[in-house]
Design a protein around this motif. Structure first.
Motif, short mmCIF file in Angstrom:
data_model
loop_
_atom_site.label_atom_id
_atom_site.label_comp_id
_atom_site.label_asym_id
_atom_site.label_seq_id
_atom_site.Cartn_x
_atom_site.Cartn_y
_atom_site.Cartn_z
N SER A 113 26.65 -28.64 -14.02
CA SER A 113 26.11 -27.28 -14.05
C SER A 113 24.63 -27.31 -13.64
CB SER A 113 26.29 -26.72 -15.47
OG SER A 113 25.47 -25.59 -15.65
N PRO A 114 24.35 -27.11 -12.35
CA PRO A 114 22.97 -27.31 -11.87
C PRO A 114 21.95 -26.35 -12.48
CG PRO A 114 24.36 -26.32 -10.15
CD PRO A 114 25.27 -26.69 -11.28
N ASN A 115 22.40 -25.17 -12.92
CA ASN A 115 21.42 -24.17 -13.40
C ASN A 115 21.14 -24.25 -14.90
OD1 ASN A 115 21.16 -22.61 -10.84
ND2 ASN A 115 23.36 -22.37 -11.16
N ALA A 130 34.61 -13.34 -22.44
CA ALA A 130 33.37 -12.63 -22.07
C ALA A 130 32.50 -12.42 -23.31
CB ALA A 130 33.69 -11.31 -21.39
N ASN A 177 27.71 -24.41 -21.13
CA ASN A 177 29.04 -23.95 -20.71
C ASN A 177 30.13 -24.57 -21.58
OD1 ASN A 177 27.47 -22.88 -18.68
ND2 ASN A 177 28.42 -24.00 -16.99
N SER A 202 35.06 -15.95 -11.13
CA SER A 202 36.29 -16.55 -10.60
C SER A 202 37.55 -15.86 -11.15
CB SER A 202 36.33 -18.03 -11.00
OG SER A 202 36.07 -18.18 -12.39
N GLY A 237 32.27 -21.55 -16.60
CA GLY A 237 31.52 -22.30 -15.60
C GLY A 237 31.85 -23.78 -15.64
N LYS A 292 20.09 -18.83 -21.12
CA LYS A 292 21.30 -19.32 -21.78
C LYS A 292 20.88 -19.95 -23.12
CE LYS A 292 24.52 -21.41 -18.94
NZ LYS A 292 24.97 -22.16 -17.73
N ASN A 330 30.76 -15.58 -24.38
CA ASN A 330 29.67 -15.90 -23.45
C ASN A 330 28.50 -14.92 -23.59
OD1 ASN A 330 28.80 -14.79 -20.52
ND2 ASN A 330 28.81 -17.03 -20.52
N ARG A 332 20.28 -13.85 -9.63
CA ARG A 332 21.59 -14.44 -9.32
C ARG A 332 22.59 -14.16 -10.46
NH1 ARG A 332 23.95 -18.65 -11.33
NH2 ARG A 332 22.03 -19.45 -12.24
N GLN A 334 25.54 -11.33 -10.31
CA GLN A 334 26.91 -11.88 -10.39
C GLN A 334 27.67 -11.22 -11.55
OE1 GLN A 334 27.28 -16.14 -9.94
NE2 GLN A 334 28.91 -16.26 -11.44
N LYS A 338 28.09 -14.13 -5.78
CA LYS A 338 29.44 -14.36 -6.32
C LYS A 338 29.80 -13.29 -7.34
CE LYS A 338 29.25 -19.47 -6.18
NZ LYS A 338 27.86 -19.83 -5.86
N1 BYC Z 1 32.85 -17.67 -11.52
O1 BYC Z 1 25.07 -23.95 -12.97
P1 BYC Z 1 26.18 -23.09 -13.46
C1 BYC Z 1 34.03 -9.09 -17.79
C2 BYC Z 1 28.72 -20.47 -10.40
S1 BYC Z 1 32.93 -9.55 -16.56
C3 BYC Z 1 32.09 -17.67 -10.41
O2 BYC Z 1 26.84 -23.46 -14.73
P2 BYC Z 1 25.07 -20.71 -14.68
C4 BYC Z 1 35.11 -8.16 -17.49
C5 BYC Z 1 27.31 -20.20 -10.83
O3 BYC Z 1 26.92 -18.85 -10.55
C6 BYC Z 1 31.93 -10.74 -17.35
N2 BYC Z 1 31.00 -18.47 -10.24
O4 BYC Z 1 25.68 -21.55 -13.49
C7 BYC Z 1 35.00 -7.24 -16.48
C8 BYC Z 1 26.53 -21.19 -10.00
O5 BYC Z 1 26.39 -20.62 -8.70
P3 BYC Z 1 25.34 -21.10 -7.60
C9 BYC Z 1 31.48 -11.81 -16.45
C10 BYC Z 1 30.68 -19.25 -11.29
O6 BYC Z 1 24.70 -19.38 -14.12
C11 BYC Z 1 36.06 -6.44 -16.14
C12 BYC Z 1 27.47 -22.38 -9.93
O7 BYC Z 1 28.78 -21.87 -10.19
N3 BYC Z 1 30.56 -12.62 -17.20
O8 BYC Z 1 33.90 -9.53 -18.87
O9 BYC Z 1 24.03 -21.47 -15.39
C13 BYC Z 1 37.29 -6.54 -16.83
C14 BYC Z 1 27.13 -23.46 -10.94
O10 BYC Z 1 27.30 -22.99 -12.31
C15 BYC Z 1 31.40 -19.27 -12.49
C16 BYC Z 1 29.40 -13.08 -16.69
O11 BYC Z 1 29.09 -12.88 -15.54
C17 BYC Z 1 32.52 -18.45 -12.59
N4 BYC Z 1 33.29 -18.41 -13.68
O12 BYC Z 1 26.28 -20.52 -15.72
C18 BYC Z 1 37.40 -7.45 -17.86
C19 BYC Z 1 28.53 -13.85 -17.65
N5 BYC Z 1 30.82 -20.15 -13.33
O13 BYC Z 1 24.12 -21.56 -8.32
C20 BYC Z 1 36.31 -8.25 -18.22
C21 BYC Z 1 27.12 -14.07 -17.18
C22 BYC Z 1 29.77 -20.66 -12.66
O14 BYC Z 1 26.07 -22.15 -6.87
N6 BYC Z 1 26.95 -15.34 -16.55
N7 BYC Z 1 29.68 -20.13 -11.45
O15 BYC Z 1 25.11 -19.86 -6.79
C23 BYC Z 1 26.75 -16.51 -17.20
O16 BYC Z 1 26.75 -16.55 -18.41
C24 BYC Z 1 26.50 -17.75 -16.37
O17 BYC Z 1 26.11 -17.35 -15.07
C25 BYC Z 1 27.76 -18.67 -16.30
C26 BYC Z 1 27.45 -19.84 -15.33
C27 BYC Z 1 28.03 -19.27 -17.67
C28 BYC Z 1 28.98 -17.95 -15.78
#
Ligand code: BYC
Length: 321
Positions: free
Chosen positions: A212-214, A139, A228, A116, A206, A224, A142, A43, A47, A113
């Motif tokens: 934050s369920p995850n 980014a 968040n 956002s 996030g 992580k 994070n 996931r 994403q 997803k």
């Molecule tokens: N947008 O339990 P949580 C870049 C969802 S691209 C959408 O806190 P988690 C760049 C979350 O998936 C860099 N959805 O989740 C590119 C979860 O969904 P489910 C992008 C969001 O995963 C081009 C629900 O909400 N970075 O830099 O523990 C040009 C509950 O959230 C968002 C990444 O992808 C959001 N903002 O923590 C320029 C970083 N936030 O379970 C620049 C990698 C949360 O309902 N990801 N959700 O399906 C992570 O670090 C983590 O997944 C997050 C969320 C901190 C984002």
């Protein structure tokens, strides 16, 4: 001599996994892992990959209108980097057992997803500066801890991605600095872009920790490393002094240095907006997905040609073997 063969039981596999996590080791694709760990990684990494390629659209939209050849070539390199990040991340997610085709289908159908932040429009040239400075800046905050994520292929992909993101953040800052030192109109353009991108950038981290369920599982599994809210605070603390150098005001009347906590205090985020954007009702959700699907369909012939070429090469190799 009697040799007793020992086949690992489910209990052994779980305890090996727990021991690796406890020792801050890395889980690799062939290692046993709990189903929920695998599902969480798919996931998050999918994403993340989708965010990289959808994130090419808001800036890609400005490639033909960058104000100089130099800015154009820098922006082109940046947008191209994002495509590369998408590729590393899709490859990392594939090691968990989901094919790239499947991930792309899920992106197109709304089953997975993307961040956002990419559902907001780039209205002026200054928006490219705000994206680089704030979006890439968020980014980095994070992603630096993700370089130590417990899943090896994800952690290794993040190391290279972070190096490139720091160039992206600086190019954004450089765009805004040039505008902030320019005419009154240019200054106003920079300020307007920051006004529009500030709050969505804070939402990138996030939902708040309590919603934050995850997080609990992801922290226990070493995916992580920080919550968040911790990372959001780190981003605010890092960004406020940079805004001062730019001479740009951050659009938050409640933003102030808090002596007691040693951090900047900031106003409440509008989480109803975040939820609306996640539901698909942000300003650009429909357009982003429509353009992605169109690019995918337009590229079908390239995938078909590459597949046919690979099959031909494999047949030749077999013949000569
Ligand atoms: N947008 O339990 P949580 C870049 C969802 S691209 C959408 O806190 P988690 C760049 C979350 O998936 C860099 N959805 O989740 C590119 C979860 O969904 P489910 C992008 C969001 O995963 C081009 C629900 O909400 N970075 O830099 O523990 C040009 C509950 O959230 C968002 C990444 O992808 C959001 N903002 O923590 C320029 C970083 N936030 O379970 C620049 C990698 C949360 O309902 N990801 N959700 O399906 C992570 O670090 C983590 O997944 C997050 C969320 C901190 C984002």
């Amino acid at each position: 001599m009697t040799v007793t063969s020992h086949r690992p039981t489910a209990g052994d596999q779980q305890s090996d996994f727990d021991a690796t996590i406890a020792a801050d080791g890395r889980i690799e694709p062939r290692d046993w892992m709990p189903d929920r760990y695998r599902a969480t990684l798919i996931r998050q990494i999918a994403q993340h990959a989708h965010s990289e390629i959808i994130g090419m659209q808001p800036e890609g939209n400005w490639l033909t209108r960058a104000p100089s050849l130099e800015r154009k070539s820098i922006l082109l390199a940046k947008v191209q980097d994002e495509a590369g990040h998408g590729l590393y991340l899709y490859a990392a997610a594939e090691t968990l057992g989901m094919s790239r085709d499947e991930m792309l289908d899920l992106l197109h159908s709304g089953g997975q997803k993307y961040s956002s932040i990419f559902n907001y429009p780039t209205l002026t040239w200054a928006d490219n500066g705000a994206i680089g400075w704030l979006v890439d800046g968020a980014a980095i905050v994070n992603q630096v801890p993700l370089c130590r994520a417990s899943y090896g292929p994800y952690a290794r992909a993040m190391i290279r991605i972070c190096k490139e993101e720091s160039f992206h953040q600086r190019q954004g800052f450089s765009i805004l600095l040039a505008l902030a030192r320019g005419t009154d109109e240019q200054k106003a353009m920079a300020q307007d872009a920051v006004n529009r991108w500030w709050w969505p950038s804070l939402m990138m981290f996030g939902p708040p920790d309590g919603e934050s369920p995850n997080s609990a599982d992801s922290m226990a599994w070493g995916i992580k490393r920080f919550s968040n809210d911790e990372l959001r605070q780190r981003f605010v603390d890092m960004t406020v002094p940079q805004a001062e150098i730019l001479g740009i005001t951050l659009p938050d009347p409640e933003l102030r240095w808090d002596e007691e906590s040693g951090h900047y205090a900031f106003g409440a985020l509008d989480w109803s907006e975040f939820k609306r954007v996640l539901r698909g009702d942000g300003p650009n959700n429909a357009e982003r997905v429509r353009r992605r699907k169109a690019a995918h369909d337009d590229g079908a012939w390239v995938r078909e040609a590459a597949t046919a070429y690979a099959a031909k090469q494999a047949a030749r190799m077999e013949q000569s073997a």
